[in-house]
Design a protein around this motif. Structure first.
Motif, short mmCIF file in Angstrom:
data_model
loop_
_atom_site.label_atom_id
_atom_site.label_comp_id
_atom_site.label_asym_id
_atom_site.label_seq_id
_atom_site.Cartn_x
_atom_site.Cartn_y
_atom_site.Cartn_z
N GLU A 182 0.84 -1.20 0.00
CA GLU A 182 0.00 0.00 0.00
C GLU A 182 0.88 1.25 0.00
O GLU A 182 0.81 2.10 0.89
CB GLU A 182 -0.95 -0.02 1.20
N PHE A 183 1.66 1.37 -1.04
CA PHE A 183 2.68 2.41 -1.16
C PHE A 183 2.07 3.67 -1.76
O PHE A 183 1.61 3.65 -2.91
CB PHE A 183 3.81 1.89 -2.07
N PRO A 184 2.04 4.79 -1.03
CA PRO A 184 1.41 6.01 -1.54
C PRO A 184 2.18 6.61 -2.72
O PRO A 184 3.40 6.76 -2.66
CB PRO A 184 1.44 6.96 -0.34
N VAL A 185 1.48 6.95 -3.77
CA VAL A 185 2.03 7.69 -4.91
C VAL A 185 0.98 8.69 -5.36
O VAL A 185 -0.12 8.31 -5.77
CB VAL A 185 2.41 6.75 -6.08
N GLY A 186 1.32 9.97 -5.29
CA GLY A 186 0.36 11.00 -5.66
C GLY A 186 -0.86 10.96 -4.77
O GLY A 186 -0.75 10.88 -3.55
N ASP A 187 -2.05 10.96 -5.40
CA ASP A 187 -3.30 10.94 -4.63
C ASP A 187 -3.85 9.52 -4.49
O ASP A 187 -5.01 9.34 -4.14
CB ASP A 187 -4.34 11.85 -5.27
N GLY A 191 7.01 14.79 -11.26
CA GLY A 191 7.72 15.28 -10.08
C GLY A 191 9.22 15.37 -10.24
O GLY A 191 9.91 15.90 -9.36
N GLY A 192 9.75 14.86 -11.35
CA GLY A 192 11.19 14.93 -11.60
C GLY A 192 11.99 14.18 -10.55
O GLY A 192 11.66 13.06 -10.17
N SER A 193 13.04 14.83 -10.03
CA SER A 193 13.95 14.16 -9.09
C SER A 193 13.36 14.03 -7.69
O SER A 193 13.93 13.36 -6.83
CB SER A 193 15.27 14.93 -9.00
N SER A 194 12.21 14.68 -7.43
CA SER A 194 11.64 14.61 -6.08
C SER A 194 11.26 13.18 -5.70
O SER A 194 11.38 12.79 -4.53
CB SER A 194 10.42 15.53 -5.97
N PHE A 195 10.76 12.40 -6.66
CA PHE A 195 10.39 11.02 -6.35
C PHE A 195 11.64 10.20 -6.04
O PHE A 195 11.62 9.37 -5.12
CB PHE A 195 9.64 10.39 -7.52
N ARG A 196 12.72 10.44 -6.78
CA ARG A 196 13.97 9.74 -6.47
C ARG A 196 14.42 10.04 -5.05
O ARG A 196 14.77 9.13 -4.29
CB ARG A 196 15.07 10.17 -7.46
N ASP A 197 14.40 11.30 -4.66
CA ASP A 197 14.81 11.66 -3.30
C ASP A 197 13.87 11.04 -2.28
O ASP A 197 14.31 10.60 -1.21
CB ASP A 197 14.81 13.19 -3.15
N HIS A 198 12.58 10.99 -2.62
CA HIS A 198 11.59 10.43 -1.70
C HIS A 198 11.83 8.94 -1.46
O HIS A 198 11.84 8.49 -0.31
CB HIS A 198 10.19 10.65 -2.28
N VAL A 199 12.05 8.17 -2.53
CA VAL A 199 12.21 6.72 -2.34
C VAL A 199 13.53 6.39 -1.65
O VAL A 199 13.61 5.43 -0.88
CB VAL A 199 12.10 5.96 -3.69
N ARG A 208 15.05 4.94 5.79
CA ARG A 208 14.22 4.73 6.98
C ARG A 208 13.94 3.24 7.19
O ARG A 208 13.99 2.74 8.33
CB ARG A 208 12.91 5.49 6.84
N ALA A 209 13.67 2.52 6.11
CA ALA A 209 13.42 1.08 6.21
C ALA A 209 14.68 0.35 6.66
O ALA A 209 14.62 -0.58 7.49
CB ALA A 209 12.95 0.54 4.87
N GLU A 210 15.83 0.75 6.13
CA GLU A 210 17.09 0.10 6.51
C GLU A 210 17.43 0.33 7.98
O GLU A 210 18.12 -0.49 8.60
CB GLU A 210 18.22 0.62 5.62
N SER A 211 16.94 1.43 8.52
CA SER A 211 17.20 1.72 9.94
C SER A 211 16.23 1.00 10.87
O SER A 211 16.35 1.10 12.09
CB SER A 211 17.13 3.23 10.19
N GLY A 212 15.25 0.29 10.27
CA GLY A 212 14.33 -0.51 11.07
C GLY A 212 12.93 0.05 11.19
O GLY A 212 12.06 -0.56 11.81
#
Length: 360
Positions: free
Chosen positions: A210-215, A273-281, A287-291
């Motif tokens: 359930e990965f949010p993308v846009g709306d 969104g250009g590079s914003s999605f890259r920065d987001h993922v 965050r996931a790697e940190s647990g």
């Protein structure tokens, strides 16, 4: 006449340790002593014969295995005995080792042996290989064992295996024609199944649900890859319809087209969104790697992805749904669909998708 045939342990030149081996055959001929030094390839756990020749010859002389003047031949076995390489080696205090290539017939003449002596591959000689393995295992009892992974990786593998959904459970749902929600409910229990299906390199992945993308949101997402991160967006439909309609046109079921439209909407948002999605993922990856359990994050055995956050990401899309009736016809339809879509959307039925799985 052959008088010696054994595996010689030779020093590697670093502290005089025995760290290499070759097959040594000595022949007494009318011309004198001829010594054949044969490379043992995979069984040699040290320097090659050619690289260690300046240590091997003096070592044989020092041990009294070869007495007096002798002719030394550096021998490299190939799959076909007729392709073997033979070189006469001479040592000089001024020039070091010198090699002179000779033909197989010339080697046979020097050795004074029958062709069968050179036809036999050393790896097929049980006595030679048995002794080579004795030497290798005495140096390292685990020399042929797989690379030992870290304790954290092993621990994570065991955790994943304990909660793994079996292939049989998935196949049973597919065979009973389960709906979208029922299938999603099972897959959310074990997101490693998407890592198993799509991660490259193997076992290097982070999966989300359930990965949010846009709306809106995407059913499942996989992060994987090396250097440039692959972001795989996965939409899932039920197994309660055939992938292709039964009419004359054999078009995709309307549910496939609905899902494809959903994916295009999500992709459109990403590219706008250009590079914003890259920065987001990449932020989510860290965050996931940190647990952190962000979007039900499920991290693979290695814990971290070896990817560069400064590099562009690869975005891929997958649509899974429906059942296969005619695999060949559907394969052509799926291929054409993927080529026509911009960006490409890979379509798989549940029957073809389950083939990806390696689990029991």
């Amino acid at each position: 006449m052959k008088v010696i045939d054994f595996v010689h342990n030779y020093p590697d030149g670093f502290g005089g340790l025995d760290r290499g081996m070759c097959r040594v055959r000595s022949f007494v001929t009318d011309a004198g002593t001829v010594v054949l030094l044969t490379e043992l390839d995979r069984k040699n756990d040290g320097m090659s014969v050619s690289n260690a020749i300046e240590r091997i010859i003096p070592d044989l002389q020092k041990l009294g295995i070869v007495l007096g003047v002798a002719i030394y031949i550096d021998h490299d076995e190939r799959k076909d005995p007729l392709d073997d390489r033979f070189e006469i080696v001479s040592l000089s205090s001024l020039r070091g080792a010198q090699w002179k290539s000779i033909s197989r017939p010339a080697a046979l003449e020097l050795l004074g042996c029958e062709p069968e002596e050179l036809d036999e591959r050393s790896e097929q000689n049980h006595r030679i290989i048995y002794r080579a393995d004795q030497l290798r295992y005495s140096r390292d009892p685990f020399i042929d064992s797989p690379w030992q992974q870290s304790q954290s990786t092993i621990k994570r593998r065991l955790e994943i295996a304990e909660s793994m959904v079996s292939r049989a459970e998935i196949e049973e749902l597919i065979e009973t024609g389960a709906g979208e929600r029922e299938i999603q409910r099972l897959l959310k229990r074990d997101l490693s199944i998407f890592g198993e299906a799509y991660a490259k390199p193997d076992d290097e992945y982070i999966c989300f649900a359930e990965f949010p993308v846009g709306d809106g949101q995407v059913d499942f997402v996989v992060f994987t890859g090396r250097s440039r991160m692959d972001v795989i967006l996965i939409e899932v439909k039920g197994a309660n319809f055939n992938l292709l309609n039964a009419d004359h046109y054999k078009a995709f079921n309307h549910k496939v087209n609905q899902a494809a439209a959903q994916i295009r909407d999500r992709i459109s948002h990403i590219y706008k969104g250009g590079s914003s999605f890259r920065d987001h993922v990449h932020s989510l990856r860290e965050r996931a790697e940190s647990g952190e359990q962000v979007h039900s994050a499920f991290v693979g055995p290695y814990g971290r992805l070896q990817v560069d956050p400064q590099k562009e990401i690869n975005i891929r899309t997958v649509l899974i749904g429906g059942r296969t009736v005619d695999d060949r016809l559907e394969s052509d339809k799926r291929y054409a669909f993927e080529r026509e879509m911009v960006p490409p959307i890979r379509v798989e039925s549940w029957d073809t998708w389950v083939r990806r799985l390696q689990r029991p």
